[in-house]
Motif scaffolding. Structure first.
Motif, PDB file in Angstrom:
ATOM      1  N   PHE A 142      15.786 -19.463 -13.004  1.00  0.00           N
ATOM      2  CA  PHE A 142      15.074 -18.287 -12.597  1.00  0.00           C
ATOM      3  C   PHE A 142      14.845 -18.159 -10.453  1.00  0.00           C
ATOM      4  N   ALA A 143      14.916 -19.870  -9.828  1.00  0.00           N
ATOM      5  CA  ALA A 143      15.015 -19.450  -8.566  1.00  0.00           C
ATOM      6  C   ALA A 143      16.293 -18.902  -7.977  1.00  0.00           C
ATOM      7  N   ARG A 144      16.961 -19.235  -8.596  1.00  0.00           N
ATOM      8  CA  ARG A 144      18.347 -18.841  -8.061  1.00  0.00           C
ATOM      9  C   ARG A 144      19.295 -17.411  -8.114  1.00  0.00           C
ATOM     10  N   ALA A 145      18.573 -16.693  -9.498  1.00  0.00           N
ATOM     11  CA  ALA A 145      18.048 -15.536  -9.563  1.00  0.00           C
ATOM     12  C   ALA A 145      17.448 -14.953  -8.982  1.00  0.00           C
ATOM     13  N   ILE A 203      11.439 -27.400  -6.299  1.00  0.00           N
ATOM     14  CA  ILE A 203      11.806 -26.135  -5.625  1.00  0.00           C
ATOM     15  C   ILE A 203      10.847 -25.833  -3.996  1.00  0.00           C
ATOM     16  N   ASN A 204       9.801 -25.501  -4.932  1.00  0.00           N
ATOM     17  CA  ASN A 204       8.773 -25.214  -3.528  1.00  0.00           C
ATOM     18  C   ASN A 204       8.253 -26.827  -2.191  1.00  0.00           C
ATOM     19  N   ALA A 205       9.190 -28.523  -2.928  1.00  0.00           N
ATOM     20  CA  ALA A 205       9.346 -28.846  -1.658  1.00  0.00           C
ATOM     21  C   ALA A 205      10.205 -28.510  -1.286  1.00  0.00           C
ATOM     22  N   GLY A 206      11.283 -27.857  -1.407  1.00  0.00           N
ATOM     23  CA  GLY A 206      12.757 -27.887  -0.943  1.00  0.00           C
ATOM     24  C   GLY A 206      12.512 -26.835  -0.026  1.00  0.00           C
ATOM     25  N   LEU A 262      14.071 -18.089  -0.742  1.00  0.00           N
ATOM     26  CA  LEU A 262      13.981 -17.072   0.554  1.00  0.00           C
ATOM     27  C   LEU A 262      12.182 -17.247   1.681  1.00  0.00           C
ATOM     28  N   GLY A 263      11.585 -18.976   1.395  1.00  0.00           N
ATOM     29  CA  GLY A 263      10.992 -18.839   2.781  1.00  0.00           C
ATOM     30  C   GLY A 263       9.223 -19.094   1.947  1.00  0.00           C
ATOM     31  N   ARG A 264       9.276 -18.466   0.658  1.00  0.00           N
ATOM     32  CA  ARG A 264       7.694 -18.191   0.206  1.00  0.00           C
ATOM     33  C   ARG A 264       8.117 -19.235  -1.504  1.00  0.00           C
ATOM     34  N   GLN A 265       6.733 -19.965  -1.281  1.00  0.00           N
ATOM     35  CA  GLN A 265       6.698 -20.998  -2.640  1.00  0.00           C
ATOM     36  C   GLN A 265       6.468 -19.854  -3.883  1.00  0.00           C
TER      37      GLN A 265
END
Length: 386
Positions: A302-305, A44-47, A51-54
């Protein structure tokens, strides 16, 4: 509390807590939880993050100690400026941490199979409930091996509750429990040999085992040493995964049965990609298992939520999670809005000489989680084909 939430949302990263034991009696399985979690965060962080935050993880190793889960959950929520925790594996660790999570209004993502009969607005349950693994397994072992079943378990809440449900299922279908024996969580050699003698004496058609951790590894080794024909009289479980087979030895585990929504042999593009990524990232030290995959999948949920809700606020993030539909390595996943548990696809595998599971049966549809076993009749047939 509101001020703390506001400061959190203005930070440069999304800070989360990780609580998995990489040492102690469940080190093998919880390390898999950790590897799956780490891989998903890195992807996720590599992508570009969310919303622009790691995503910034703060990880601790409770070493299998329930009191450490409790104290470290408190530390994350009160000292580390964390509101969302991914962690716990055994029911004892979840129950130790849950009052702290609820008291501080955090959100726990729990990736392990468990006994059900629990609900909290502060938890999202992403592992299988008993109706998503035990029900199909009861029919499978009776149809394939026979009705006389020995039950073995570690002496804590999950094995006792799982065995209670399995007993009801088997007896409703004409099965017979020919023995039931529990051992301490980290049982010594002598204790495990006593259990093994009980198993040999019973001469059951199959053993339903909820023994976990290092004790389970001893049990499988002793079963192999006893020379029992595993093709005809296997151990059937809800927990034996590919990583533990590697520790025990694939040649000592052939024929044993696992019921779980995820097996590494699931055929879909997302699973193939997941296995390649996990192997490459951890140089073969991590394996695709029910433990690593579920922990991996819940980070992506979680990332999608988080993208939907745009906040780590417990209520808003939890509500956003209920709206997510995610194609994971095991298949499509989404949380049930009524009970906060995940819909999943039951599967049954038989261990082969390569240390993997040949899929012997899988549901053709997703199964709704029923953590209270309120809507299912025990005597109905569960397996439609095998």
């Amino acid at each position: 509390m509101a001020g703390r939430r506001a400061r959190k949302n203005m930070s440069a990263t999304w800070r989360i807590g990780i609580l998995f034991s990489r040492s102690g009696i469940t080190a093998v399985t919880e390390s898999e939880h950790f590897f799956g979690t780490a891989l998903a965060i890195e992807e996720i962080n590599a992508g570009g993050g969310v919303l622009g935050r790691q995503i910034e993880p703060i990880a601790y190793d409770p070493a299998g100690d329930p009191e450490a889960y409790r104290s470290l959950a408190r530390k994350l929520l009160t000292e580390d400026d964390v509101n969302v925790i991914f962690g716990c594996s055994m029911s004892g660790s979840r129950k130790a941490a849950l009052p702290i999570v609820e008291r501080h209004n955090g959100l726990l993502w729990y990736p392990s199979i468990y006994e059900g009969f629990e609900y909290s607005e502060n938890v999202l349950y992403t592992g299988a409930t008993l109706n998503q693994n035990t029900f199909a397994l009861a029919d499978f072992i009776m149809q394939r091996y026979g009705p006389r079943i020995f039950m073995a378990g570690s002496d804590y809440i999950y094995p006792h509750e799982s065995n209670r449900v399995m007993r009801d299922l088997l007896e409703c279908k004409g099965g017979e429990i020919v023995g039931e024996h529990y051992v301490p969580l980290d049982a010594d050699e002598r204790t495990m040999r006593r259990l093994m003698k009980e198993i040999e004496k019973a001469e059951a058609d199959a053993v339903f085992s909820t023994v976990i951790g290092r004790s389970a590894q001893k049990l499988y080794g002793m079963y192999a040493d006893a020379g029992i024909d595993r093709e005809k009289r296997p151990i059937a479980s809800l927990t034996l995964a590919e990583s533990e087979i590697r520790v025990i030895g694939p040649e000592r585990c052939t024929g044993h049965v696992l019921s779980a929504p995820y097996l590494a042999t699931v055929e879909n593009d997302e699973n193939h990609r997941f296995i390649r990524a996990l192997t490459a990232r951890f140089d073969g030290n991590a394996m695709a298992t029910m433990w690593s995959q579920t922990a991996y999948a819940q980070i992506h949920l979680f990332a999608r939520a988080l993208e939907l809700g745009e906040t780590l606020d417990t209520h808003r993030l939890g509500q956003a999670a209920l709206a997510v539909d995610y194609m994971s390595p095991e298949g499509r996943l989404h949380l049930d809005p009524e009970n906060r548990h995940v819909w999943s696809t039951p599967r049954i595998g038989v261990a082969n000489a390569k240390g993997q599971f040949d899929i012997a049966w899988e549901s053709q549809v997703q199964i709704r989680p029923d953590p209270y076993l309120a809507s299912i009749r025990f005597e109905e047939p569960w397996l439609r084909s095998s």
